[in-house]
Design a protein around this motif. Structure first.
Motif, PDB file in Angstrom:
ATOM      1  N   ALA A 176      73.403  25.293  65.286  1.00 40.85           N
ATOM      2  CA  ALA A 176      72.877  26.477  64.600  1.00 40.85           C
ATOM      3  C   ALA A 176      73.504  27.752  65.150  1.00 40.85           C
ATOM      4  O   ALA A 176      73.845  28.670  64.388  1.00 40.85           O
ATOM      5  CB  ALA A 176      71.356  26.537  64.751  1.00 40.85           C
ATOM      6  N   ASN A 177      73.665  27.832  66.462  1.00 43.07           N
ATOM      7  CA  ASN A 177      74.315  29.002  67.056  1.00 43.07           C
ATOM      8  C   ASN A 177      75.759  29.133  66.577  1.00 43.07           C
ATOM      9  O   ASN A 177      76.220  30.234  66.281  1.00 43.07           O
ATOM     10  CB  ASN A 177      74.276  28.898  68.582  1.00 43.07           C
ATOM     11  CG  ASN A 177      72.929  29.276  69.166  1.00 43.07           C
ATOM     12  OD1 ASN A 177      72.513  30.427  69.107  1.00 43.07           O
ATOM     13  ND2 ASN A 177      72.228  28.299  69.725  1.00 43.07           N
ATOM     14  N   ASP A 178      76.454  28.001  66.516  1.00 47.69           N
ATOM     15  CA  ASP A 178      77.851  28.042  66.065  1.00 47.69           C
ATOM     16  C   ASP A 178      77.960  28.497  64.617  1.00 47.69           C
ATOM     17  O   ASP A 178      78.905  29.207  64.250  1.00 47.69           O
ATOM     18  CB  ASP A 178      78.501  26.668  66.228  1.00 47.69           C
ATOM     19  CG  ASP A 178      78.856  26.357  67.678  1.00 47.69           C
ATOM     20  OD1 ASP A 178      78.775  27.272  68.524  1.00 47.69           O
ATOM     21  OD2 ASP A 178      79.214  25.203  67.965  1.00 47.69           O
ATOM     22  N   ALA A 179      77.017  28.092  63.789  1.00 49.19           N
ATOM     23  CA  ALA A 179      77.038  28.526  62.387  1.00 49.19           C
ATOM     24  C   ALA A 179      76.919  30.044  62.300  1.00 49.19           C
ATOM     25  O   ALA A 179      77.659  30.703  61.549  1.00 49.19           O
ATOM     26  CB  ALA A 179      75.911  27.852  61.614  1.00 49.19           C
ATOM     27  N   VAL A 180      75.998  30.621  63.084  1.00 53.64           N
ATOM     28  CA  VAL A 180      75.838  32.079  63.114  1.00 53.64           C
ATOM     29  C   VAL A 180      77.095  32.728  63.692  1.00 53.64           C
ATOM     30  O   VAL A 180      77.588  33.734  63.165  1.00 53.64           O
ATOM     31  CB  VAL A 180      74.604  32.468  63.950  1.00 53.64           C
ATOM     32  CG1 VAL A 180      74.528  33.980  64.122  1.00 53.64           C
ATOM     33  CG2 VAL A 180      73.335  31.952  63.293  1.00 53.64           C
ATOM     34  N   GLY A 181      77.625  32.159  64.761  1.00 59.42           N
ATOM     35  CA  GLY A 181      78.811  32.729  65.394  1.00 59.42           C
ATOM     36  C   GLY A 181      80.027  32.693  64.494  1.00 59.42           C
ATOM     37  O   GLY A 181      80.792  33.662  64.426  1.00 59.42           O
ATOM     38  N   LEU A 182      80.240  31.585  63.796  1.00 55.69           N
ATOM     39  CA  LEU A 182      81.376  31.474  62.888  1.00 55.69           C
ATOM     40  C   LEU A 182      81.286  32.499  61.764  1.00 55.69           C
ATOM     41  O   LEU A 182      82.285  33.116  61.385  1.00 55.69           O
ATOM     42  CB  LEU A 182      81.449  30.056  62.319  1.00 55.69           C
ATOM     43  CG  LEU A 182      81.969  28.972  63.271  1.00 55.69           C
ATOM     44  CD1 LEU A 182      81.636  27.592  62.741  1.00 55.69           C
ATOM     45  CD2 LEU A 182      83.488  29.121  63.480  1.00 55.69           C
ATOM     46  N   LEU A 183      80.080  32.679  61.216  1.00 55.41           N
ATOM     47  CA  LEU A 183      79.888  33.639  60.138  1.00 55.41           C
ATOM     48  C   LEU A 183      80.194  35.057  60.614  1.00 55.41           C
ATOM     49  O   LEU A 183      80.955  35.790  59.966  1.00 55.41           O
ATOM     50  CB  LEU A 183      78.451  33.569  59.614  1.00 55.41           C
ATOM     51  CG  LEU A 183      78.035  34.704  58.662  1.00 55.41           C
ATOM     52  CD1 LEU A 183      78.866  34.659  57.392  1.00 55.41           C
ATOM     53  CD2 LEU A 183      76.537  34.624  58.354  1.00 55.41           C
ATOM     54  N   HIS A 184      79.620  35.444  61.737  1.00 56.11           N
ATOM     55  CA  HIS A 184      79.799  36.811  62.211  1.00 56.11           C
ATOM     56  C   HIS A 184      81.221  37.046  62.705  1.00 56.11           C
ATOM     57  O   HIS A 184      81.763  38.143  62.551  1.00 56.11           O
ATOM     58  CB  HIS A 184      78.776  37.124  63.304  1.00 56.11           C
ATOM     59  CG  HIS A 184      77.389  37.315  62.788  1.00 56.11           C
ATOM     60  ND1 HIS A 184      76.607  36.271  62.346  1.00 56.11           N
ATOM     61  CD2 HIS A 184      76.632  38.441  62.608  1.00 56.11           C
ATOM     62  CE1 HIS A 184      75.451  36.725  61.922  1.00 56.11           C
ATOM     63  NE2 HIS A 184      75.429  38.039  62.074  1.00 56.11           N
ATOM     64  N   GLY A 185      81.841  36.022  63.277  1.00 52.08           N
ATOM     65  CA  GLY A 185      83.239  36.153  63.669  1.00 52.08           C
ATOM     66  C   GLY A 185      84.130  36.349  62.451  1.00 52.08           C
ATOM     67  O   GLY A 185      85.052  37.173  62.472  1.00 52.08           O
ATOM     68  N   ALA A 186      83.853  35.598  61.380  1.00 52.19           N
ATOM     69  CA  ALA A 186      84.644  35.712  60.161  1.00 52.19           C
ATOM     70  C   ALA A 186      84.511  37.094  59.533  1.00 52.19           C
ATOM     71  O   ALA A 186      85.473  37.635  58.979  1.00 52.19           O
ATOM     72  CB  ALA A 186      84.218  34.641  59.160  1.00 52.19           C
ATOM     73  N   LEU A 187      83.334  37.686  59.605  1.00 48.40           N
ATOM     74  CA  LEU A 187      83.117  39.000  58.990  1.00 48.40           C
ATOM     75  C   LEU A 187      83.976  40.088  59.628  1.00 48.40           C
ATOM     76  O   LEU A 187      84.357  41.053  58.964  1.00 48.40           O
ATOM     77  CB  LEU A 187      81.636  39.388  59.081  1.00 48.40           C
ATOM     78  CG  LEU A 187      80.679  38.602  58.186  1.00 48.40           C
ATOM     79  CD1 LEU A 187      79.237  38.996  58.470  1.00 48.40           C
ATOM     80  CD2 LEU A 187      81.009  38.836  56.709  1.00 48.40           C
ATOM     81  N   VAL A 188      84.283  39.942  60.925  1.00 47.99           N
ATOM     82  CA  VAL A 188      85.093  40.964  61.606  1.00 47.99           C
ATOM     83  C   VAL A 188      86.500  40.474  61.937  1.00 47.99           C
ATOM     84  O   VAL A 188      87.296  41.206  62.519  1.00 47.99           O
ATOM     85  CB  VAL A 188      84.393  41.460  62.888  1.00 47.99           C
ATOM     86  CG1 VAL A 188      83.114  42.204  62.534  1.00 47.99           C
ATOM     87  CG2 VAL A 188      84.114  40.316  63.859  1.00 47.99           C
ATOM     88  N   GLY A 189      86.808  39.230  61.587  1.00 51.86           N
ATOM     89  CA  GLY A 189      88.159  38.731  61.783  1.00 51.86           C
ATOM     90  C   GLY A 189      88.476  38.249  63.177  1.00 51.86           C
ATOM     91  O   GLY A 189      89.616  38.366  63.639  1.00 51.86           O
ATOM     92  N   ILE A 190      87.482  37.686  63.869  1.00 49.57           N
ATOM     93  CA  ILE A 190      87.684  37.109  65.188  1.00 49.57           C
ATOM     94  C   ILE A 190      87.547  35.595  65.105  1.00 49.57           C
ATOM     95  O   ILE A 190      86.622  35.084  64.464  1.00 49.57           O
ATOM     96  CB  ILE A 190      86.665  37.653  66.206  1.00 49.57           C
ATOM     97  CG1 ILE A 190      86.872  39.144  66.436  1.00 49.57           C
ATOM     98  CG2 ILE A 190      86.762  36.906  67.544  1.00 49.57           C
ATOM     99  CD1 ILE A 190      85.876  39.755  67.418  1.00 49.57           C
ATOM    100  N   GLY A 191      88.447  34.884  65.759  1.00 52.48           N
ATOM    101  CA  GLY A 191      88.346  33.436  65.837  1.00 52.48           C
ATOM    102  C   GLY A 191      87.238  33.055  66.811  1.00 52.48           C
ATOM    103  O   GLY A 191      87.419  33.176  68.026  1.00 52.48           O
ATOM    104  N   TYR A 192      86.138  32.593  66.295  1.00 49.58           N
ATOM    105  CA  TYR A 192      84.956  32.331  67.123  1.00 49.58           C
ATOM    106  C   TYR A 192      85.247  31.283  68.201  1.00 49.58           C
ATOM    107  O   TYR A 192      84.887  31.455  69.368  1.00 49.58           O
ATOM    108  CB  TYR A 192      83.810  31.885  66.221  1.00 49.58           C
ATOM    109  CG  TYR A 192      82.566  31.438  66.943  1.00 49.58           C
ATOM    110  CD1 TYR A 192      81.727  32.366  67.561  1.00 49.58           C
ATOM    111  CD2 TYR A 192      82.219  30.086  67.001  1.00 49.58           C
ATOM    112  CE1 TYR A 192      80.570  31.960  68.221  1.00 49.58           C
ATOM    113  CE2 TYR A 192      81.061  29.672  67.648  1.00 49.58           C
ATOM    114  CZ  TYR A 192      80.247  30.606  68.264  1.00 49.58           C
ATOM    115  OH  TYR A 192      79.109  30.198  68.913  1.00 49.58           O
TER     116      TYR A 192
END
Length: 346
Positions: A99-115
């Motif tokens: 669940a944490n990774d799902a949130v992290g991947l989404l927020h990383g994608a929004l700003v263009g960072i490879g989570y």
């Protein structure tokens, strides 16, 4: 009078190892490691709403120089999106990794960072804070954070290191571009577990971002918008992380510190109001964060006096200063490290 035997080295090690166990027990009993899902539900909702609103304003304003202001707003909103990705990477939001990774991947994608790349890099930093050989945050070839690093610099890197106190803030304007590029390289070289997914997310972000900017703005204004947005985003991100360890003791080899002392002695807290907590994403409680990386952000403020008192009782130096003083300390340290290099040139 009964005399006791002098404390041996092994006894010191055992005593040091139990220190963190004692502190950890106190922290757990206070409920400071309990998940705060409701808090994060509100925080995530408000952060994403602010991020979306900034982009909506971008679309409404159209092709105008007022978009420079929108770029600044997006830089602030994007940093807070990244803060949530940081919390997810430390499992501060949910108990489970998925669940944490799902949130992290989404927020990383929004700003263009490879989570995935960032989590790996940041985990190495937490394991070896301010270690000159093992902390990736000290692996910046154009800067030197100790005299040892300064002596190893050559050519242009030697010049930048000698003037690094003056170059530090301008260089932070490039940090956003560096985060994007490092993310791309990590995916390209297969340095992430979810290579396909992260590649798709980075491509989608880049296409959506550039497509929106160049569709709404004329080429000249689009370039200025990107420069301002990415520059201020990198600056804000850098100013949020820089006070945490820069200017604190660095180590090489086996420093002999136990976990508690390794994390406390290499970190610096930034005191202030809840506005400081908000502006720095809770990273101002760097000592507590390094001791308990999975502690939810809202619990850090409550944990701070507990940890500080514990360190005082054990005679462990606990560094804490104001926000402006923290930047002054960082710049002073960089200036002092560069002094021998300037003297050698003179």
């Amino acid at each position: 009078m009964v005399q006791t035997a002098p404390e041996t080295t092994s006894e010191k090690v055992v005593g040091a190892s139990t220190d963190f166990a004692d502190l950890s027990r106190t922290i757990k009993q206070a409920g400071l490691l309990d998940r705060r899902v409701g808090h994060y539900a509100v925080r995530v909702t408000l952060t994403l709403a602010a991020f979306a609103a900034a982009w909506a304003l971008f679309g409404v304003l159209g092709d105008t120089w007022w978009q420079v202001g929108t770029a600044a707003l997006l830089a602030v909103a994007g940093t807070h999106v990244a803060f949530i990705g940081h919390d997810a990477g430390h499992k501060q939001i949910f108990r489970g990794r998925r669940a944490n990774d799902a949130v992290g991947l989404l927020h990383g994608a929004l700003v263009g960072i490879g989570y995935g790349w960032w989590v790996g890099k940041h985990s190495r930093h937490h394991a070896n804070p301010n270690h000159e050989d093992d902390d990736p945050d000290l692996d910046l070839p154009i800067l030197a954070f100790s005299e040892r690093q300064g002596r190893s610099r050559r050519g242009l890197a030697r010049w930048t290191s000698s003037h690094q106190a003056f170059l530090f803030l301008p260089l932070l304007l490039l940090e956003g571009f560096n985060l994007h590029w490092s993310s791309v390289l990590a995916v390209w070289h297969g340095q992430t577990k979810r290579r396909g997914l992260e590649a798709a997310l980075l491509v989608a972000h880049t296409a959506a971002y550039l497509g929106a900017v160049f569709f709404v703005l004329s080429p000249g204004r689009a370039v200025v918008f990107i420069a301002v947005h990415q520059g201020l985003w990198g600056l804000y991100m850098g100013l949020s992380f820089a006070p945490n360890h820069k200017g604190m003791p660095t180590t090489t080899g086996d420093d002999g510190w136990d976990f508690l002392r390794k994390q406390v002695l290499t970190s610096r807290n930034v005191r202030g109001s809840r506005w400081v907590d908000f502006a720095l994403g809770g990273l101002n409680y760097q000592i507590e964060h390094h001791l308990f990386p999975n502690m939810p952000r809202p619990s850090l403020r409550r944990a701070q006096p507990v940890v500080q008192a514990f360190c005082a009782d054990r005679g462990i130096a606990y560094a804490q200063t104001g926000l402006l003083s923290s930047y002054r300390d960082v710049l002073r340290h960089l200036h002092e490290v560069g002094a021998p290099l300037r003297a050698a040139r003179g």
